[in-house]
Write an enzyme that holds these catalytic residues in place. Structure first.
Site, PDB file in Angstrom:
ATOM      1  N   ARG A   1       9.802  10.415  -1.239  1.00  0.00           N
ATOM      2  CA  ARG A   1      10.586  11.645  -1.141  1.00  0.00           C
ATOM      3  C   ARG A   1      10.279  12.583  -2.303  1.00  0.00           C
ATOM      4  O   ARG A   1      10.321  13.805  -2.145  1.00  0.00           O
ATOM      5  CB  ARG A   1      12.078  11.306  -1.057  1.00  0.00           C
ATOM      6  CG  ARG A   1      12.431  10.631   0.262  1.00  0.00           C
ATOM      7  CD  ARG A   1      13.866  10.171   0.345  1.00  0.00           C
ATOM      8  NE  ARG A   1      14.106   9.487   1.614  1.00  0.00           N
ATOM      9  CZ  ARG A   1      15.179   8.744   1.869  1.00  0.00           C
ATOM     10  NH1 ARG A   1      16.117   8.612   0.951  1.00  0.00           N
ATOM     11  NH2 ARG A   1      15.322   8.146   3.042  1.00  0.00           N
TER      12      ARG A   1
ATOM     13  N   LYS B   1       9.686  -1.459   8.380  1.00  0.00           N
ATOM     14  CA  LYS B   1       9.599  -0.660   7.157  1.00  0.00           C
ATOM     15  C   LYS B   1      10.916  -0.749   6.404  1.00  0.00           C
ATOM     16  O   LYS B   1      11.967  -0.518   7.003  1.00  0.00           O
ATOM     17  CB  LYS B   1       9.292   0.801   7.511  1.00  0.00           C
ATOM     18  CG  LYS B   1       9.199   1.731   6.314  1.00  0.00           C
ATOM     19  CD  LYS B   1       8.975   3.176   6.746  1.00  0.00           C
ATOM     20  CE  LYS B   1       8.874   4.097   5.535  1.00  0.00           C
ATOM     21  NZ  LYS B   1       8.694   5.515   5.906  1.00  0.00           N
TER      22      LYS B   1
ATOM     23  N   GLU C   1      16.387  -3.549  18.522  1.00  0.00           N
ATOM     24  CA  GLU C   1      15.522  -2.366  18.480  1.00  0.00           C
ATOM     25  C   GLU C   1      14.153  -2.673  19.084  1.00  0.00           C
ATOM     26  O   GLU C   1      13.572  -1.849  19.797  1.00  0.00           O
ATOM     27  CB  GLU C   1      15.365  -1.880  17.035  1.00  0.00           C
ATOM     28  CG  GLU C   1      16.626  -1.309  16.409  1.00  0.00           C
ATOM     29  CD  GLU C   1      16.904   0.120  16.851  1.00  0.00           C
ATOM     30  OE1 GLU C   1      16.149   0.669  17.677  1.00  0.00           O
ATOM     31  OE2 GLU C   1      17.896   0.704  16.360  1.00  0.00           O
TER      32      GLU C   1
ATOM     33  N   LYS D   1      13.376   0.403  10.854  1.00  0.00           N
ATOM     34  CA  LYS D   1      13.248   1.207   9.636  1.00  0.00           C
ATOM     35  C   LYS D   1      14.597   1.190   8.931  1.00  0.00           C
ATOM     36  O   LYS D   1      15.593   1.694   9.446  1.00  0.00           O
ATOM     37  CB  LYS D   1      12.825   2.637   9.962  1.00  0.00           C
ATOM     38  CG  LYS D   1      12.648   3.507   8.727  1.00  0.00           C
ATOM     39  CD  LYS D   1      12.205   4.917   9.107  1.00  0.00           C
ATOM     40  CE  LYS D   1      12.023   5.789   7.882  1.00  0.00           C
ATOM     41  NZ  LYS D   1      11.613   7.171   8.233  1.00  0.00           N
TER      42      LYS D   1
ATOM     43  N   TYR E   1      -0.321   2.170   0.374  1.00  0.00           N
ATOM     44  CA  TYR E   1      -0.957   3.062  -0.587  1.00  0.00           C
ATOM     45  C   TYR E   1      -2.025   2.333  -1.389  1.00  0.00           C
ATOM     46  O   TYR E   1      -2.797   2.965  -2.107  1.00  0.00           O
ATOM     47  CB  TYR E   1       0.111   3.665  -1.515  1.00  0.00           C
ATOM     48  CG  TYR E   1       1.152   4.432  -0.738  1.00  0.00           C
ATOM     49  CD1 TYR E   1       0.921   5.751  -0.343  1.00  0.00           C
ATOM     50  CD2 TYR E   1       2.351   3.830  -0.347  1.00  0.00           C
ATOM     51  CE1 TYR E   1       1.850   6.444   0.411  1.00  0.00           C
ATOM     52  CE2 TYR E   1       3.288   4.519   0.407  1.00  0.00           C
ATOM     53  CZ  TYR E   1       3.036   5.820   0.784  1.00  0.00           C
ATOM     54  OH  TYR E   1       3.948   6.507   1.541  1.00  0.00           O
TER      55      TYR E   1
ATOM     56  N   SER F   1       6.365   3.256  -0.709  1.00  0.00           N
ATOM     57  CA  SER F   1       6.068   3.846  -2.010  1.00  0.00           C
ATOM     58  C   SER F   1       6.712   3.097  -3.173  1.00  0.00           C
ATOM     59  O   SER F   1       6.085   2.896  -4.219  1.00  0.00           O
ATOM     60  CB  SER F   1       6.517   5.310  -2.023  1.00  0.00           C
ATOM     61  OG  SER F   1       7.907   5.421  -1.750  1.00  0.00           O
TER      62      SER F   1
ATOM     63  N   LYS G   1      20.864   8.869   5.174  1.00  0.00           N
ATOM     64  CA  LYS G   1      20.279   8.567   6.477  1.00  0.00           C
ATOM     65  C   LYS G   1      20.832   7.272   7.076  1.00  0.00           C
ATOM     66  O   LYS G   1      20.242   6.696   7.992  1.00  0.00           O
ATOM     67  CB  LYS G   1      18.756   8.494   6.350  1.00  0.00           C
ATOM     68  CG  LYS G   1      18.141   9.789   5.831  1.00  0.00           C
ATOM     69  CD  LYS G   1      16.625   9.805   5.936  1.00  0.00           C
ATOM     70  CE  LYS G   1      16.065  11.145   5.497  1.00  0.00           C
ATOM     71  NZ  LYS G   1      14.602  11.268   5.749  1.00  0.00           N
TER      72      LYS G   1
END
Length: 330
Positions: A210, A253, A238, A200, A318, A279, A222
């Site tokens: 957000r 992502k 990872e 991510k 989406y 998004s 972040k």
């Protein structure tokens, strides 16, 4: 005399039937996991301005939406909650409230649609007064990795009790897959899957999400826990850790700017690989289509095909409902 070509790839493109017969990558409604935005209230349908066609929905409207999607063949969903600021605190205590918005809605969905698959989100940011995925040290601002694991484990357990089929830890804390797997197994939820957000990235493409959930960090960013967009090989580290810790599925992502990472992950694991068409990727296509710059439907399908072709077995998108309707129409 000119020598004419003997190898003619166009022969496999000469008719629609032949093109379909030799098509290498296929999309179907069952490839999609549909992210949904949940808000308080009754009969609430609030458009997300930066995501044309997407709404924040109260539980009753969200359940209606799921019913429509099931008719189209979409049967996997990932609800994300927008929590009232009054319920947020630095330890995300609302995340384990069985009578709270999120867990109650998860239970209600499973009662009404027992056969759908629900993937729930494990991260502190929707419930945190700090807006971060982990506990924030009030003095230094550091995200406290190991202290956060306890909260994530209890959050995952509460979601499993509510009826979650797949736990989706999106927080990017080190060791969280092993911690959650242990908590679930010790509490008789060994049948509940974990889809780890393996790679991510700290991406600019999350902005509309957000906006929809009002979950941006109150200070800082972040980058100390989400991955650097410049890094490719780090995703494989990872991945190896997630496999060792017991992940059942792995995720990349965002998707569009990370097709190379999706491909790398696919070639280095036998686990199912998912990708999150986020998004901002959705918003770009919709904005261009609204301005007449792109054919919206064709671009949507091309984007989803590219993600599938790169190696994704399933796609959080989406576009799920719209794409399923287009695919059904043929």
């Amino acid at each position: 005399m000119a020598i004419l070509p003997t190898h003619r790839p166009r022969r496999n493109r000469k008719s629609d039937v032949i093109r379909q017969m030799v098509q290498e990558t296929h999309l179907a409604a069952h490839d999609f996991i549909y992210p949904l935005f949940l808000i308080e209230g009754q009969n609430q349908l609030v458009p997300v301005t930066s995501m044309p066609g997407i709404n924040r929905m109260s539980a009753d409207r969200l359940i209606d939406e799921i019913g429509q999607c099931v008719e189209l063949g979409v049967k996997a969903f990932a609800p994300f909650p927008s929590i009232n600021d009054k319920l947020k605190d630095r330890l995300a205590t609302e995340s384990t409230n069985p009578k709270g918005l999120y867990l109650k809605t998860v239970a209600d969905i499973k009662r009404q649609f027992p056969d759908v698959v629900l993937m729930t989100d494990v991260a502190m940011d929707p419930y945190s007064s700090d807006g971060h995925d982990g506990i924030v040290d009030p003095e230094s601002g550091e995200i406290l990795n190991d202290a956060t694991l306890e909260i994530l484990g209890q959050m995952a357990l509460a979601q499993a009790r509510a009826g979650a089929d797949i736990i989706g830890p999106s927080d990017m804390m080190d060791g969280r897959v092993a911690w959650i797997r242990d908590v679930l197994d010790r509490n008789a939820f060994s049948h509940v899957s974990i889809m780890s957000y393996t790679a991510k990235y700290a991406s600019a493409f999350y902005g509309p999400f957000r906006d929809a959930l009002d979950s941006a960090p109150k200070r800082g960013d972040k980058k100390s826990y989400q991955m650097n967009p410049a890094n490719r090989r780090e995703a494989l580290r990872e991945l190896a850790l997630d496999e060792q810790e017991g992940a059942d599925m792995v995720m990349v992502k965002p998707a569009l700017s990370y097709l190379d990472v999706i491909h790398d992950v696919k070639t280095h694991t036998n686990l199912p690989v998912t990708a999150y068409n986020v998004s901002g990727e959705y918003a770009m296509v919709k904005a261009a289509a609204q301005n007449g710059w792109l054919d919206g439907e064709r671009t949507m399908l091309e984007v989803l095909l590219s993600i599938k072709r790169a190696g994704a077995d399933a796609i959080l998108t989406y576009f799920a409902k719209e794409a399923a309707a287009v695919l059904r129409r043929g």
